[in-house]
Design a protein around this motif. Sequence first.
Motif, PDB file in Angstrom:
ATOM      1  N   GLU A  27       0.838  -1.198   0.000  1.00 26.34           N
ATOM      2  CA  GLU A  27       0.000   0.000   0.000  1.00 26.34           C
ATOM      3  C   GLU A  27       0.880   1.258   0.000  1.00 26.34           C
ATOM      4  OE1 GLU A  27      -3.975   0.765   2.290  1.00 26.34           O
ATOM      5  OE2 GLU A  27      -2.280   1.175   3.635  1.00 26.34           O
ATOM      6  N   GLN A  28       1.891   1.315   0.880  1.00 28.85           N
ATOM      7  CA  GLN A  28       2.855   2.422   0.954  1.00 28.85           C
ATOM      8  C   GLN A  28       4.144   1.911   0.340  1.00 28.85           C
ATOM      9  OE1 GLN A  28       1.217   5.095   1.496  1.00 28.85           O
ATOM     10  NE2 GLN A  28       2.799   6.204   2.492  1.00 28.85           N
ATOM     11  N   GLN A  29       4.558   2.469  -0.781  1.00 25.49           N
ATOM     12  CA  GLN A  29       5.708   1.940  -1.502  1.00 25.49           C
ATOM     13  C   GLN A  29       7.014   2.676  -1.230  1.00 25.49           C
ATOM     14  OE1 GLN A  29       4.397   1.552  -5.570  1.00 25.49           O
ATOM     15  NE2 GLN A  29       2.981  -0.066  -5.027  1.00 25.49           N
ATOM     16  N   SER A  30       7.008   3.599  -0.266  1.00 25.20           N
ATOM     17  CA  SER A  30       8.251   4.241   0.160  1.00 25.20           C
ATOM     18  C   SER A  30       8.141   4.597   1.640  1.00 25.20           C
ATOM     19  CB  SER A  30       8.555   5.492  -0.673  1.00 25.20           C
ATOM     20  OG  SER A  30       7.608   6.499  -0.427  1.00 25.20           O
ATOM     21  N   ALA A  31       9.291   4.621   2.300  1.00 27.50           N
ATOM     22  CA  ALA A  31       9.336   4.942   3.728  1.00 27.50           C
ATOM     23  C   ALA A  31      10.751   5.367   4.089  1.00 27.50           C
ATOM     24  CB  ALA A  31       8.918   3.737   4.563  1.00 27.50           C
ATOM     25  N   ALA A  32      10.885   6.055   5.205  1.00 22.05           N
ATOM     26  CA  ALA A  32      12.192   6.529   5.668  1.00 22.05           C
ATOM     27  C   ALA A  32      12.999   5.371   6.265  1.00 22.05           C
ATOM     28  CB  ALA A  32      12.013   7.618   6.727  1.00 22.05           C
ATOM     29  N   VAL A  33      14.300   5.388   6.004  1.00 25.81           N
ATOM     30  CA  VAL A  33      15.192   4.379   6.580  1.00 25.81           C
ATOM     31  C   VAL A  33      15.059   4.387   8.096  1.00 25.81           C
ATOM     32  CG1 VAL A  33      16.872   4.498   4.693  1.00 25.81           C
ATOM     33  CG2 VAL A  33      17.159   5.972   6.675  1.00 25.81           C
ATOM     34  N   GLY A  34      15.156   3.200   8.701  1.00 25.88           N
ATOM     35  CA  GLY A  34      15.135   3.087  10.151  1.00 25.88           C
ATOM     36  C   GLY A  34      13.808   3.385  10.824  1.00 25.88           C
ATOM     37  N   SER A  35      12.774   3.658  10.045  1.00 32.22           N
ATOM     38  CA  SER A  35      11.483   4.013  10.641  1.00 32.22           C
ATOM     39  C   SER A  35      10.657   2.767  10.948  1.00 32.22           C
ATOM     40  CB  SER A  35      10.700   4.938   9.704  1.00 32.22           C
ATOM     41  OG  SER A  35      10.335   4.266   8.516  1.00 32.22           O
ATOM     42  N   THR A 120       7.008  -3.469  11.174  1.00 34.58           N
ATOM     43  CA  THR A 120       8.434  -3.756  11.293  1.00 34.58           C
ATOM     44  C   THR A 120       9.240  -2.472  11.383  1.00 34.58           C
ATOM     45  OG1 THR A 120      10.255  -5.027  10.290  1.00 34.58           O
ATOM     46  CG2 THR A 120       8.814  -3.839   8.780  1.00 34.58           C
ATOM     47  N   THR A 121      10.491  -2.600  11.815  1.00 29.53           N
ATOM     48  CA  THR A 121      11.439  -1.485  11.757  1.00 29.53           C
ATOM     49  C   THR A 121      12.319  -1.722  10.541  1.00 29.53           C
ATOM     50  OG1 THR A 121      11.399  -1.197  14.147  1.00 29.53           O
ATOM     51  CG2 THR A 121      13.286  -0.257  12.974  1.00 29.53           C
ATOM     52  N   LEU A 122      12.477  -0.681   9.732  1.00 27.96           N
ATOM     53  CA  LEU A 122      13.186  -0.803   8.460  1.00 27.96           C
ATOM     54  C   LEU A 122      14.697  -0.689   8.623  1.00 27.96           C
ATOM     55  CD1 LEU A 122      10.764   1.375   6.330  1.00 27.96           C
ATOM     56  CD2 LEU A 122      10.930  -1.130   6.391  1.00 27.96           C
ATOM     57  N   PRO A 123      15.447  -1.231   7.656  1.00 26.40           N
ATOM     58  CA  PRO A 123      16.908  -1.099   7.671  1.00 26.40           C
ATOM     59  C   PRO A 123      17.341   0.365   7.591  1.00 26.40           C
ATOM     60  CG  PRO A 123      16.202  -2.716   6.034  1.00 26.40           C
ATOM     61  CD  PRO A 123      14.972  -2.024   6.536  1.00 26.40           C
ATOM     62  N   ALA A 124      18.583   0.630   7.967  1.00 25.24           N
ATOM     63  CA  ALA A 124      19.124   1.995   7.979  1.00 25.24           C
ATOM     64  C   ALA A 124      19.705   2.427   6.633  1.00 25.24           C
ATOM     65  CB  ALA A 124      20.201   2.110   9.064  1.00 25.24           C
ATOM     66  N   THR A 164      14.025   5.679   1.806  1.00 27.07           N
ATOM     67  CA  THR A 164      14.571   6.995   1.522  1.00 27.07           C
ATOM     68  C   THR A 164      15.298   7.545   2.740  1.00 27.07           C
ATOM     69  OG1 THR A 164      12.501   8.029   2.207  1.00 27.07           O
ATOM     70  CG2 THR A 164      12.723   7.507  -0.135  1.00 27.07           C
ATOM     71  N   PRO A 165      16.305   8.395   2.511  1.00 34.63           N
ATOM     72  CA  PRO A 165      16.973   9.037   3.649  1.00 34.63           C
ATOM     73  C   PRO A 165      15.947   9.830   4.453  1.00 34.63           C
ATOM     74  CG  PRO A 165      18.167   9.448   1.610  1.00 34.63           C
ATOM     75  CD  PRO A 165      16.865   8.804   1.225  1.00 34.63           C
ATOM     76  N   VAL A 166      16.167   9.946   5.746  1.00 35.96           N
ATOM     77  CA  VAL A 166      15.220  10.630   6.628  1.00 35.96           C
ATOM     78  C   VAL A 166      14.938  12.047   6.150  1.00 35.96           C
ATOM     79  CG1 VAL A 166      14.821  11.447   8.992  1.00 35.96           C
ATOM     80  CG2 VAL A 166      15.852   9.209   8.597  1.00 35.96           C
ATOM     81  N   ASP A 167      15.951  12.769   5.697  1.00 37.99           N
ATOM     82  CA  ASP A 167      15.754  14.148   5.266  1.00 37.99           C
ATOM     83  C   ASP A 167      14.992  14.263   3.938  1.00 37.99           C
ATOM     84  OD1 ASP A 167      17.809  13.141   3.733  1.00 37.99           O
ATOM     85  OD2 ASP A 167      19.176  14.810   4.093  1.00 37.99           O
ATOM     86  N   ALA A 168      14.767  13.136   3.244  1.00 40.69           N
ATOM     87  CA  ALA A 168      14.032  13.162   1.976  1.00 40.69           C
ATOM     88  C   ALA A 168      12.533  12.944   2.172  1.00 40.69           C
ATOM     89  CB  ALA A 168      14.568  12.097   1.031  1.00 40.69           C
ATOM     90  N   VAL A 169      12.117  12.589   3.383  1.00 36.44           N
ATOM     91  CA  VAL A 169      10.703  12.322   3.658  1.00 36.44           C
ATOM     92  C   VAL A 169      10.066  13.579   4.229  1.00 36.44           C
ATOM     93  CG1 VAL A 169       9.104  10.918   4.994  1.00 36.44           C
ATOM     94  CG2 VAL A 169      11.196   9.898   4.100  1.00 36.44           C
ATOM     95  N   PRO A 170       8.953  14.037   3.636  1.00 37.14           N
ATOM     96  CA  PRO A 170       8.294  15.239   4.167  1.00 37.14           C
ATOM     97  C   PRO A 170       7.804  14.992   5.597  1.00 37.14           C
ATOM     98  CG  PRO A 170       7.095  14.345   2.262  1.00 37.14           C
ATOM     99  CD  PRO A 170       8.283  13.472   2.501  1.00 37.14           C
ATOM    100  N   ALA A 171       7.843  16.014   6.414  1.00 39.30           N
ATOM    101  CA  ALA A 171       7.370  15.915   7.789  1.00 39.30           C
ATOM    102  C   ALA A 171       5.884  15.644   7.801  1.00 39.30           C
ATOM    103  CB  ALA A 171       7.686  17.203   8.553  1.00 39.30           C
ATOM    104  N   HIS A 172       5.445  14.855   8.752  1.00 37.24           N
ATOM    105  CA  HIS A 172       4.015  14.558   8.901  1.00 37.24           C
ATOM    106  C   HIS A 172       3.300  15.804   9.396  1.00 37.24           C
ATOM    107  CE1 HIS A 172       0.430  12.216   9.548  1.00 37.24           C
ATOM    108  NE2 HIS A 172       0.353  12.711  10.768  1.00 37.24           N
ATOM    109  N   GLN A 173       2.210  16.125   8.733  1.00 34.04           N
ATOM    110  CA  GLN A 173       1.458  17.312   9.134  1.00 34.04           C
ATOM    111  C   GLN A 173       0.062  16.906   9.585  1.00 34.04           C
ATOM    112  OE1 GLN A 173       1.505  20.107   5.948  1.00 34.04           O
ATOM    113  NE2 GLN A 173       3.705  20.088   5.758  1.00 34.04           N
TER     114      GLN A 173
END
Length: 174
Positions: A27-35, A120-124, A164-173
């Motif tokens: 359903e969600q095809q991208s996510a921040a590393v380590g999240s 799950t927790t994603l790889p870094a 994606t790197p953490v800084d590439a993911v938009p902040a949750h609003q």
Amino acid sequence: MNTKMKFALQALLAGSLPAAQAHVTLEQQSAAVGSNYKAVFRVGHGCEGAPTTSVTVFLPAGFVGAKPMPKPGWGLSIRTEKLAQPYDSHGKPVTERAAEFTWSGGRLLDAEYDEFVVRTTLPAQAGKQYIRVLQRCEKGENDWAAIQDGKDRPAFPAAQLLLTPVDAVPAHQH
């Protein structure tokens, strides 16, 4: 609208796209590393018309702390494996991980749709991750494991997740 696009839209509206168009996807095809990530695997059809009777998700190395969501009417089994590199979670050492989840004993008709969920927790490490899903049916199976590495789309592609790197993911609003 060009002819190919028109045909695809007509086929989609008529529900007659070939089976290769429908596959197990996230359903969600991208996510921040380590999240922390809620992997929702969408199963949109059976095996050449036969009902689905089990779904197995194989998490790649680096996915840790995974927990499946039980489904009413389906049994659930979990296979664990030793970690090459243990880690600490809430002050406790973790030496193994849940690597494989199988929901079985249910019956998902070919004309129906369902979701199978793992938290799950994603790889870094950033990059593409491919998650194999084995779909067994009353007659046959679909092994969604092929890696798409070019323009040609395989018949049974693995579910794909872009880390994606953490800084590439938009902040949750809110």
